[in-house]
Design an enzyme around this catalytic site. Structure first.
Site, PDB file in Angstrom:
ATOM      1  N   TYR A   1       4.305  60.873 -30.077  1.00 18.74           N
ATOM      2  CA  TYR A   1       4.625  62.195 -29.517  1.00 18.74           C
ATOM      3  C   TYR A   1       4.300  62.205 -28.027  1.00 18.74           C
ATOM      4  O   TYR A   1       5.145  62.526 -27.182  1.00 18.74           O
ATOM      5  CB  TYR A   1       3.825  63.291 -30.239  1.00 18.74           C
ATOM      6  CG  TYR A   1       3.845  64.623 -29.537  1.00 18.74           C
ATOM      7  CD1 TYR A   1       2.774  65.023 -28.728  1.00 18.74           C
ATOM      8  CD2 TYR A   1       4.930  65.479 -29.640  1.00 18.74           C
ATOM      9  CE1 TYR A   1       2.785  66.242 -28.064  1.00 18.74           C
ATOM     10  CE2 TYR A   1       4.942  66.702 -28.982  1.00 18.74           C
ATOM     11  CZ  TYR A   1       3.868  67.069 -28.199  1.00 18.74           C
ATOM     12  OH  TYR A   1       3.883  68.273 -27.529  1.00 18.74           O
TER      13      TYR A   1
ATOM     14  N   LYS B   1       6.701  62.492 -24.741  1.00 16.05           N
ATOM     15  CA  LYS B   1       6.587  63.664 -23.856  1.00 16.05           C
ATOM     16  C   LYS B   1       6.447  63.205 -22.399  1.00 16.05           C
ATOM     17  O   LYS B   1       6.917  63.862 -21.474  1.00 16.05           O
ATOM     18  CB  LYS B   1       5.391  64.536 -24.260  1.00 16.05           C
ATOM     19  CG  LYS B   1       5.563  65.280 -25.562  1.00 16.05           C
ATOM     20  CD  LYS B   1       6.747  66.263 -25.569  1.00 16.05           C
ATOM     21  CE  LYS B   1       6.474  67.532 -24.781  1.00 16.05           C
ATOM     22  NZ  LYS B   1       7.597  68.502 -24.917  1.00 16.05           N
TER      23      LYS B   1
HETATM   24  N1  LIG Z   1       2.105  73.534 -30.213  1.00 17.66           N
HETATM   25  C1  LIG Z   1       1.330  73.158 -29.190  1.00 17.66           C
HETATM   26  O1  LIG Z   1       0.086  73.254 -29.234  1.00 17.66           O
HETATM   27  C2  LIG Z   1       1.960  72.580 -27.961  1.00 17.66           C
HETATM   28  C3  LIG Z   1       3.345  72.403 -27.882  1.00 17.66           C
HETATM   29  N2  LIG Z   1       3.895  71.920 -26.723  1.00 17.66           N
HETATM   30  C4  LIG Z   1       5.353  71.785 -26.593  1.00 17.66           C
HETATM   31  O2  LIG Z   1       5.899  73.091 -26.813  1.00 17.66           O
HETATM   32  C5  LIG Z   1       7.222  72.990 -27.335  1.00 17.66           C
HETATM   33  C6  LIG Z   1       7.364  73.872 -28.550  1.00 17.66           C
HETATM   34  O3  LIG Z   1       6.424  73.437 -29.496  1.00 17.66           O
HETATM   35  P1  LIG Z   1       6.291  74.251 -30.872  1.00 17.66           P
HETATM   36  O4  LIG Z   1       6.877  75.604 -30.694  1.00 17.66           O
HETATM   37  O5  LIG Z   1       4.875  74.111 -31.315  1.00 17.66           O
HETATM   38  O6  LIG Z   1       7.225  73.382 -31.835  1.00 17.66           O
HETATM   39  P2  LIG Z   1       8.060  73.849 -33.115  1.00 17.66           P
HETATM   40  O7  LIG Z   1       8.166  72.652 -34.005  1.00 17.66           O
HETATM   41  O8  LIG Z   1       7.507  75.101 -33.671  1.00 17.66           O
HETATM   42  O9  LIG Z   1       9.502  74.181 -32.495  1.00 17.66           O
HETATM   43  C7  LIG Z   1      10.378  73.165 -32.096  1.00 17.66           C
HETATM   44  C8  LIG Z   1      11.783  73.596 -32.464  1.00 17.66           C
HETATM   45  O10 LIG Z   1      12.705  72.583 -32.015  1.00 17.66           O
HETATM   46  C9  LIG Z   1      13.618  72.328 -33.090  1.00 17.66           C
HETATM   47  N3  LIG Z   1      14.231  71.007 -33.004  1.00 17.66           N
HETATM   48  C10 LIG Z   1      13.660  69.825 -33.296  1.00 17.66           C
HETATM   49  N4  LIG Z   1      14.566  68.836 -33.172  1.00 17.66           N
HETATM   50  C11 LIG Z   1      15.745  69.412 -32.792  1.00 17.66           C
HETATM   51  C12 LIG Z   1      17.061  68.924 -32.529  1.00 17.66           C
HETATM   52  N5  LIG Z   1      17.364  67.638 -32.630  1.00 17.66           N
HETATM   53  N6  LIG Z   1      18.016  69.802 -32.173  1.00 17.66           N
HETATM   54  C13 LIG Z   1      17.739  71.126 -32.080  1.00 17.66           C
HETATM   55  N7  LIG Z   1      16.507  71.660 -32.332  1.00 17.66           N
HETATM   56  C14 LIG Z   1      15.538  70.804 -32.674  1.00 17.66           C
HETATM   57  C15 LIG Z   1      12.735  72.465 -34.338  1.00 17.66           C
HETATM   58  O11 LIG Z   1      13.522  72.569 -35.508  1.00 17.66           O
HETATM   59  P3  LIG Z   1      12.873  72.020 -36.888  1.00 17.66           P
HETATM   60  O12 LIG Z   1      11.619  72.841 -37.113  1.00 17.66           O
HETATM   61  O13 LIG Z   1      13.938  72.260 -37.908  1.00 17.66           O
HETATM   62  O14 LIG Z   1      12.558  70.567 -36.664  1.00 17.66           O
HETATM   63  C16 LIG Z   1      11.959  73.725 -33.985  1.00 17.66           C
HETATM   64  O15 LIG Z   1      12.689  74.884 -34.314  1.00 17.66           O
HETATM   65  C17 LIG Z   1       7.429  71.507 -27.614  1.00 17.66           C
HETATM   66  O16 LIG Z   1       8.187  70.926 -26.573  1.00 17.66           O
HETATM   67  C18 LIG Z   1       6.013  70.909 -27.616  1.00 17.66           C
HETATM   68  O17 LIG Z   1       6.035  69.556 -27.203  1.00 17.66           O
HETATM   69  C19 LIG Z   1       3.132  71.589 -25.632  1.00 17.66           C
HETATM   70  C20 LIG Z   1       1.766  71.733 -25.688  1.00 17.66           C
HETATM   71  C21 LIG Z   1       1.079  72.234 -26.847  1.00 17.66           C
HETATM   72  C1  LIG Z   2      -9.921  68.110 -36.284  1.00 17.83           C
HETATM   73  C2  LIG Z   2      -8.998  69.119 -36.867  1.00 17.83           C
HETATM   74  C3  LIG Z   2      -8.356  68.818 -38.159  1.00 17.83           C
HETATM   75  C4  LIG Z   2      -8.779  70.284 -36.228  1.00 17.83           C
HETATM   76  C5  LIG Z   2      -7.781  71.310 -36.678  1.00 17.83           C
HETATM   77  C6  LIG Z   2      -7.028  71.794 -35.471  1.00 17.83           C
HETATM   78  C7  LIG Z   2      -5.956  70.781 -34.994  1.00 17.83           C
HETATM   79  C8  LIG Z   2      -4.803  70.781 -35.984  1.00 17.83           C
HETATM   80  C9  LIG Z   2      -5.518  71.172 -33.564  1.00 17.83           C
HETATM   81  C10 LIG Z   2      -6.695  71.066 -32.589  1.00 17.83           C
HETATM   82  C11 LIG Z   2      -6.110  70.629 -31.237  1.00 17.83           C
HETATM   83  C12 LIG Z   2      -4.603  70.836 -31.445  1.00 17.83           C
HETATM   84  C13 LIG Z   2      -3.649  70.230 -30.487  1.00 17.83           C
HETATM   85  C14 LIG Z   2      -2.355  69.945 -30.904  1.00 17.83           C
HETATM   86  C15 LIG Z   2      -1.941  70.083 -32.352  1.00 17.83           C
HETATM   87  C16 LIG Z   2      -2.975  70.778 -33.247  1.00 17.83           C
HETATM   88  C17 LIG Z   2      -4.392  70.368 -32.884  1.00 17.83           C
HETATM   89  C18 LIG Z   2      -4.581  68.867 -33.067  1.00 17.83           C
HETATM   90  C19 LIG Z   2      -1.354  69.305 -29.984  1.00 17.83           C
HETATM   91  C20 LIG Z   2      -1.371  67.807 -30.283  1.00 17.83           C
HETATM   92  C21 LIG Z   2       0.067  69.872 -30.201  1.00 17.83           C
HETATM   93  C22 LIG Z   2       1.099  69.286 -29.260  1.00 17.83           C
HETATM   94  C23 LIG Z   2       0.643  69.064 -27.878  1.00 17.83           C
HETATM   95  O1  LIG Z   2       1.469  68.978 -26.970  1.00 17.83           O
HETATM   96  C24 LIG Z   2      -0.782  68.836 -27.562  1.00 17.83           C
HETATM   97  C25 LIG Z   2      -1.720  69.598 -28.496  1.00 17.83           C
HETATM   98  C26 LIG Z   2      -3.168  69.226 -28.206  1.00 17.83           C
HETATM   99  C27 LIG Z   2      -4.098  70.112 -29.064  1.00 17.83           C
END
Ligand SMILES: NC(=O)C1=CN([C@@H]2O[C@H](COP(=O)(O)OP(=O)(O)OC[C@H]3O[C@@H](n4cnc5c(N)ncnc54)[C@H](OP(=O)(O)O)[C@@H]3O)[C@@H](O)[C@H]2O)C=CC1
Ligand SMILES: CC(C)=CCC[C@@H](C)[C@H]1CC[C@H]2C3=C(CC[C@]12C)[C@@]1(C)CCC(=O)C[C@@H]1CC3
Length: 343
Positions: free
Chosen positions: A143, A147
């Site tokens: 991942y 990214k």
């Molecule tokens: N969550 C976090 O803590 C963090 C997230 N990010 C970034 O934020 C962004 C959003 O993350 P998040 O909202 O958590 O992710 P989600 O998985 O909730 O949302 C991603 C969406 O993109 C869709 N998707 C995946 N593949 C495709 C494709 N080929 N064509 C069209 N749509 C697609 C997914 O569909 P489906 O579910 O059906 O696969 C989903 O609806 C991402 O870019 C992630 O890298 C950055 C930092 C932290």
């Molecule tokens: C150790 C444990 C099981 C903790 C439970 C919480 C975790 C699932 C989250 C704590 C930090 C989070 C995190 C992300 C996903 C969920 C956690 C690991 C990301 C990897 C999501 C995508 C990103 O771009 C970076 C995030 C860093 C923090």
């Protein structure tokens, strides 16, 4: 940007059916934009939204959604907690190049990428990290690897007639969060949240989703010819770094679960996670297993990783809209179905 300037402007949110994407959609609608959503599945219904179903890796799927679009928000990704190398490279790298090609073919001038603060993280402490830190040389998972490549692709595409910017959130949480809160609760329910990993004093940024959305829309509204933000990356956080285990404890106790009290040595849990990873790799031909405790999640749980958002404050006037305590309360209140009913 004045409200009158937004009228008639179309924003396309690629990944708008996901956690962050849908929150971006809702805020864009509130601000008076016309909104297109592009995603694999229609995950919600809203009469104000034009929903395009397709695969972002296919330009022919993207082009209809891009007609007359003012700005594209690209926040799609395969699940960050999966471990599918091919899918990450297909969607985050090839797919992002396809989005850029489609933008240029459709005459779209602006692209806001949701990157990640983790692009500089390789399992070692990052304390008040700035955007000038180098990309991780040895990303800890596919991942993060993709990214990094994705952010490079988007920022390198910035030019005099195509304006790009990358927003780097960290540890997003909030209502409808599919990763942070559900995984935490599931781990607690499985009895695997009795111990803190390490001394419990590692400081981390967690960012409320509404603040992440605010940073994205600020960037889009600053993305103009000659703007200093063009071609740059920006950390967007709550600007309130917190002990990792204090944050998780607030979430857990808020939902009626016990918070971890004792501590396990970081190195012990890390070695177990590495062994688990090898076993899962060997078993892959027979069964796909996605352990919660991977070297990445254990490192995130046991090291400092917080980031400066001074550049966003200076260049875009960013300021978090919701403080951490209010954000945690809003999040806990939004998950009644995850509340502990066994007490
Ligand atoms: N969550 C976090 O803590 C963090 C997230 N990010 C970034 O934020 C962004 C959003 O993350 P998040 O909202 O958590 O992710 P989600 O998985 O909730 O949302 C991603 C969406 O993109 C869709 N998707 C995946 N593949 C495709 C494709 N080929 N064509 C069209 N749509 C697609 C997914 O569909 P489906 O579910 O059906 O696969 C989903 O609806 C991402 O870019 C992630 O890298 C950055 C930092 C932290
Ligand atoms: C150790 C444990 C099981 C903790 C439970 C919480 C975790 C699932 C989250 C704590 C930090 C989070 C995190 C992300 C996903 C969920 C956690 C690991 C990301 C990897 C999501 C995508 C990103 O771009 C970076 C995030 C860093 C923090």
């Amino acid at each position: 940007m004045e409200a009158t300037d937004r009228q008639g402007k179309i924003c396309l949110v690629v990944g708008g059916g996901g956690f962050l994407g849908r929150h971006i959609v809702e805020k864009l609608l509130d601000r008076g934009y016309e909104v297109h959503v592009f995603d694999l599945r229609e995950t919600f219904k809203d009469d104000r939204v034009t929903y395009f179903l397709g695969d972002l890796c296919k330009k022919e799927d993207l082009l209809p959604a891009m007609k007359d679009v003012f700005v594209v928000f690209h926040c799609a990704t395969p699940s960050p907690l999966s471990n599918n190398k091919e899918l990450f490279h297909k969607v985050n790298c090839h797919g992002t190049k396809t989005i850029i090609e489609a933008c240029k073919e459709a005459g779209v001038k602006r692209l806001v990428l949701t990157s990640s603060a983790s692009v500089v993280y390789e399992g070692k402490d990052v304390e008040n990290g700035t955007e000038d830190l180098p990309y991780a040389c040895k990303p800890m998972d596919y991942y993060t690897e993709t990214k990094i490549l994705q952010e490079k692709i988007v920022l390198e595409a910035n030019s005099d007639d195509f304006f790009t910017v990358a927003i780097r959130p960290h540890g997003i949480f909030g209502p409808r969060d599919p990763h942070m809160v559900p995984t935490t609760v599931r781990t607690a329910k499985a009895g695997k949240m009795k111990f803190k990993i390490g001394d419990g004093k590692n400081i981390v940024d967690f960012t409320f989703v509404e603040n992440v959305v605010h940073g994205h829309i600020l960037a889009a509204e600053h993305l103009e010819p000659g703007s200093k933000i063009c071609g740059k990356a920006y950390h967007i956080t709550n600007d309130e770094p917190i002990f990792f285990w204090d944050f998780l404890s607030k979430i857990l106790t808020g939902l009626g679960y016990n918070a971890p009290k004792k501590n396990l040595p970081f190195w012990l849990v890390y070695i177990i996670a590495v062994i688990l990873q090898v076993i899962c790799f060997l078993l892959k031909p027979i069964k796909q297993i996605h352990p919660t405790f991977t070297p990445m999640t254990v490192s995130l749980a046991g090291t400092h990783h917080y980031y400066s958002c001074q550049r966003a404050i200076a260049d875009m006037g960013y300021k978090p809209l919701v403080n951490l305590d209010d954000a945690i309360q809003k999040t806990v209140d939004s998950f009644p179905e995850l509340r502990n009913t066994s007490k």
